[in-house]
Design a protein around this motif. Structure first.
Motif, PDB file in Angstrom:
ATOM      1  N   PHE A   1       0.836  -1.207   0.000  1.00  0.00           N
ATOM      2  CA  PHE A   1       0.000   0.000   0.000  1.00  0.00           C
ATOM      3  C   PHE A   1       0.870   1.255   0.000  1.00  0.00           C
ATOM      4  N   CYS A   2       1.936   1.246   0.816  1.00  0.00           N
ATOM      5  CA  CYS A   2       2.853   2.397   0.857  1.00  0.00           C
ATOM      6  C   CYS A   2       3.584   2.575  -0.467  1.00  0.00           C
ATOM      7  N   LEU A   3       3.912   1.477  -1.135  1.00  0.00           N
ATOM      8  CA  LEU A   3       4.566   1.577  -2.442  1.00  0.00           C
ATOM      9  C   LEU A   3       3.650   2.251  -3.459  1.00  0.00           C
ATOM     10  N   LEU A   4       2.373   1.906  -3.425  1.00  0.00           N
ATOM     11  CA  LEU A   4       1.410   2.560  -4.317  1.00  0.00           C
ATOM     12  C   LEU A   4       1.291   4.046  -3.988  1.00  0.00           C
ATOM     13  N   LEU A   5       1.296   4.372  -2.695  1.00  0.00           N
ATOM     14  CA  LEU A   5       1.238   5.784  -2.306  1.00  0.00           C
ATOM     15  C   LEU A   5       2.474   6.548  -2.773  1.00  0.00           C
ATOM     16  N   SER A   6       3.640   5.918  -2.672  1.00  0.00           N
ATOM     17  CA  SER A   6       4.867   6.595  -3.104  1.00  0.00           C
ATOM     18  C   SER A   6       4.853   6.856  -4.605  1.00  0.00           C
ATOM     19  N   LEU A   7       4.344   5.909  -5.377  1.00  0.00           N
ATOM     20  CA  LEU A   7       4.240   6.125  -6.828  1.00  0.00           C
ATOM     21  C   LEU A   7       3.221   7.217  -7.149  1.00  0.00           C
ATOM     22  N   LEU A   8       2.132   7.241  -6.376  1.00  0.00           N
ATOM     23  CA  LEU A   8       1.133   8.287  -6.580  1.00  0.00           C
ATOM     24  C   LEU A   8       1.716   9.663  -6.260  1.00  0.00           C
ATOM     25  N   LEU A   9       2.533   9.748  -5.220  1.00  0.00           N
ATOM     26  CA  LEU A   9       3.172  11.016  -4.873  1.00  0.00           C
ATOM     27  C   LEU A   9       4.121  11.480  -5.976  1.00  0.00           C
ATOM     28  N   VAL A  10       4.839  10.538  -6.589  1.00  0.00           N
ATOM     29  CA  VAL A  10       5.733  10.894  -7.699  1.00  0.00           C
ATOM     30  C   VAL A  10       4.934  11.492  -8.861  1.00  0.00           C
ATOM     31  N   CYS A  11       3.799  10.887  -9.170  1.00  0.00           N
ATOM     32  CA  CYS A  11       2.960  11.388 -10.270  1.00  0.00           C
ATOM     33  C   CYS A  11       2.431  12.788  -9.955  1.00  0.00           C
ATOM     34  N   LEU A  12       1.938  12.996  -8.721  1.00  0.00           N
ATOM     35  CA  LEU A  12       1.392  14.303  -8.353  1.00  0.00           C
ATOM     36  C   LEU A  12       2.473  15.383  -8.322  1.00  0.00           C
ATOM     37  N   GLU A  13       3.641  15.040  -7.817  1.00  0.00           N
ATOM     38  CA  GLU A  13       4.708  16.036  -7.754  1.00  0.00           C
ATOM     39  C   GLU A  13       5.300  16.304  -9.139  1.00  0.00           C
ATOM     40  N   SER A  14       5.216  15.326 -10.024  1.00  0.00           N
ATOM     41  CA  SER A  14       5.607  15.589 -11.413  1.00  0.00           C
ATOM     42  C   SER A  14       4.652  16.576 -12.067  1.00  0.00           C
ATOM     43  N   ALA A  15       3.365  16.476 -11.706  1.00  0.00           N
ATOM     44  CA  ALA A  15       2.389  17.445 -12.206  1.00  0.00           C
ATOM     45  C   ALA A  15       2.688  18.843 -11.668  1.00  0.00           C
ATOM     46  N   LEU A  16       3.124  18.917 -10.410  1.00  0.00           N
ATOM     47  CA  LEU A  16       3.524  20.212  -9.849  1.00  0.00           C
ATOM     48  C   LEU A  16       4.745  20.774 -10.571  1.00  0.00           C
ATOM     49  N   LEU A  17       5.660  19.869 -10.932  1.00  0.00           N
ATOM     50  CA  LEU A  17       6.882  20.304 -11.624  1.00  0.00           C
ATOM     51  C   LEU A  17       6.564  20.920 -12.980  1.00  0.00           C
ATOM     52  N   ASP A  18       5.511  20.446 -13.628  1.00  0.00           N
ATOM     53  CA  ASP A  18       5.107  21.032 -14.915  1.00  0.00           C
ATOM     54  C   ASP A  18       4.594  22.458 -14.744  1.00  0.00           C
ATOM     55  N   ILE A  19       4.082  22.750 -13.545  1.00  0.00           N
ATOM     56  CA  ILE A  19       3.549  24.089 -13.277  1.00  0.00           C
ATOM     57  C   ILE A  19       4.651  25.057 -12.869  1.00  0.00           C
ATOM     58  N   ASP A  20       5.568  24.582 -11.994  1.00  0.00           N
ATOM     59  CA  ASP A  20       6.606  25.468 -11.453  1.00  0.00           C
ATOM     60  C   ASP A  20       7.863  24.655 -11.188  1.00  0.00           C
ATOM     61  N   ASN A  21       9.009  25.132 -11.666  1.00  0.00           N
ATOM     62  CA  ASN A  21      10.288  24.461 -11.434  1.00  0.00           C
ATOM     63  C   ASN A  21      10.724  24.506  -9.973  1.00  0.00           C
ATOM     64  N   PHE A  22      10.018  25.258  -9.160  1.00  0.00           N
ATOM     65  CA  PHE A  22      10.325  25.338  -7.739  1.00  0.00           C
ATOM     66  C   PHE A  22      10.257  23.961  -7.074  1.00  0.00           C
ATOM     67  N   TYR A  23       9.472  23.027  -7.644  1.00  0.00           N
ATOM     68  CA  TYR A  23       9.262  21.714  -7.038  1.00  0.00           C
ATOM     69  C   TYR A  23      10.220  20.651  -7.581  1.00  0.00           C
ATOM     70  N   THR A  24      11.299  21.053  -8.243  1.00  0.00           N
ATOM     71  CA  THR A  24      12.250  20.087  -8.798  1.00  0.00           C
ATOM     72  C   THR A  24      12.885  19.240  -7.703  1.00  0.00           C
ATOM     73  N   ALA A  25      13.390  19.893  -6.657  1.00  0.00           N
ATOM     74  CA  ALA A  25      14.054  19.154  -5.572  1.00  0.00           C
ATOM     75  C   ALA A  25      13.089  18.189  -4.890  1.00  0.00           C
ATOM     76  N   THR A  26      11.871  18.631  -4.655  1.00  0.00           N
ATOM     77  CA  THR A  26      10.876  17.769  -4.006  1.00  0.00           C
ATOM     78  C   THR A  26      10.561  16.547  -4.854  1.00  0.00           C
TER      79      THR A  26
END
Length: 362
Positions: free
Chosen positions: A190-215
């Motif tokens: 379950f945690c592995l699925l959550l971690s992959l979901l977080l990667v997808c959501l933060e990649s979407a944030l990265l498309d909006i603003d490069n400020f989230y590159t490190a995250t």
């Protein structure tokens, strides 16, 4: 009424039984270290993203106020991006909190059972005899119907401990009756699925603003850690299961030790060549008598004979450890299981090569 759910119940030694037996403590240490590292990363990234919410919220409110006053400087597209950014951050923060709770629960259970092993002393096991089928690699346990009518091969006989759990759950919710350590693997998946979901959501944030590159980079590294933790947990997990939304999977583990190997060797010896050592006094003194229906040459009759050998040998060997025991059952506690294993491990080490041949695994 037909069932629309998927149910699977099976026995397994796992993919890496030797690794689990030889490196259990090392893998457990790795699991604890990975869990602590993941928790640290989640807390840091969660706090970092939490601080960015007021900034995004202020931009949204400023845009709305400018729109009301007719002096808005941002375009409609920019305001939509800020709305998306705001809600993505909120979603990531909520998922991170769930992720942290799941990891803390798993880590707490792991440390609890390591620190207080007496918690599992009352777990109950049953000595089980199974025969491997030639077709489909199925396992037929005593009392089941065999898939073929062929004679039983000595190499297909297996004796092990099968954990017995409490509760009267329906077969569909059987995983709920598993011991608490069986929750480790479902939680980590379950945690592995959550971690992959977080990667997808933060990649979407990265498309909006490069400020989230490190995250985003940290989130990817965290997913790699979570994958390694899940693999280590799988290698360590014994009885486990999962049930949710019409899916129920239960993996009962084949628990073996020196005592089950001793019983297996003796049962095979009695089944294949009971007269092989008829002139040797040490063998005659412990030879198990065959059941009255020994002339039944069918596969079912052979399984019954094997069960008879198992029960008789177990009674004899058990009384050597627990002298004066009135009744001997195939159901034993973990405390009894550990004591039997320790006793016959010492016995094997104390015998010379000629005397211990009957106790060796074929």
């Amino acid at each position: 009424m037909p069932s629309f759910g998927y149910k699977r119940r099976y026995l397994s030694e796992g993919l890496f039984p030797k690794i689990r037996r030889n490196y259990e403590q090392v893998l457990t240490l790795f699991c604890i270290l990975f869990s602590l590292s993941i928790l640290l990363i989640l807390v840091i990234t969660g706090v970092d993203l939490g601080l960015s919410i007021p900034i995004a919220s202020y931009s949204i409110m400023e845009g709305k106020a400018g729109e009301k006053g007719g002096k808005g400087e941002e375009t409609e597209k920019k305001r939509e991006e800020e709305d998306i950014e705001f809600y993505l951050v909120k979603t990531i923060k909520a998922i991170t909190i769930i992720y942290i709770i799941a990891q803390v629960l798993s880590l707490f259970l792991r440390i609890l059972y390591i620190s207080f092993p007496s918690i599992s002393r009352n777990n109950t096991y049953v000595l089980t005899l199974a025969v491997l089928e030639t077709e489909g690699r199925l396992v037929t346990m005593y009392g089941s119907t065999a898939a073929t009518d062929e004679n039983i091969s000595c190499q297909d006989i297996c004796i092990f401990y099968h954990r017995v759990t409490g509760g009267n759950c329906h077969s569909f919710c059987e995983p709920l009756s598993l011991p608490l350590p069986g929750l480790h693997l479902p939680i980590q998946v379950f945690c592995l699925l959550l971690s992959l979901l977080l990667v997808c959501l933060e990649s979407a944030l990265l498309d909006i603003d490069n400020f989230y590159t490190a995250t985003t980079v940290i989130s990817v590294l965290n997913s790699v850690q979570q994958l390694l933790l899940t693999l280590c947990t799988y290698a360590l997990t014994t009885d486990t299961g999962f049930c949710c939304f019409g899916i129920s999977i239960t993996r009962w583990f084949i628990h073996t030790d020196v005592y089950t190997q001793t019983l297996e060797s003796l049962v095979k010896e009695s089944f294949t060549s009971p007269n092989k050592h008829e002139n040797e006094e040490w063998f005659r003194s412990t030879l198990v008598q065959e059941p009255e229906n020994q002339m039944d040459a069918s596969r079912a009759g052979q399984v019954k004979m094997l069960q008879h050998f198992l029960e008789t040998w177990h009674e004899q060997l058990y009384r050597e450890v627990y002298v004066g025991q009135d009744a001997v059952s195939l159901f034993i506690t973990k405390n009894e299981k550990d004591r039997l294993d320790e006793f016959y491990t010492r016995r094997i080490l104390s015998y010379d090569s000629d005397e211990k041949v009957i106790f060796q695994r074929k």
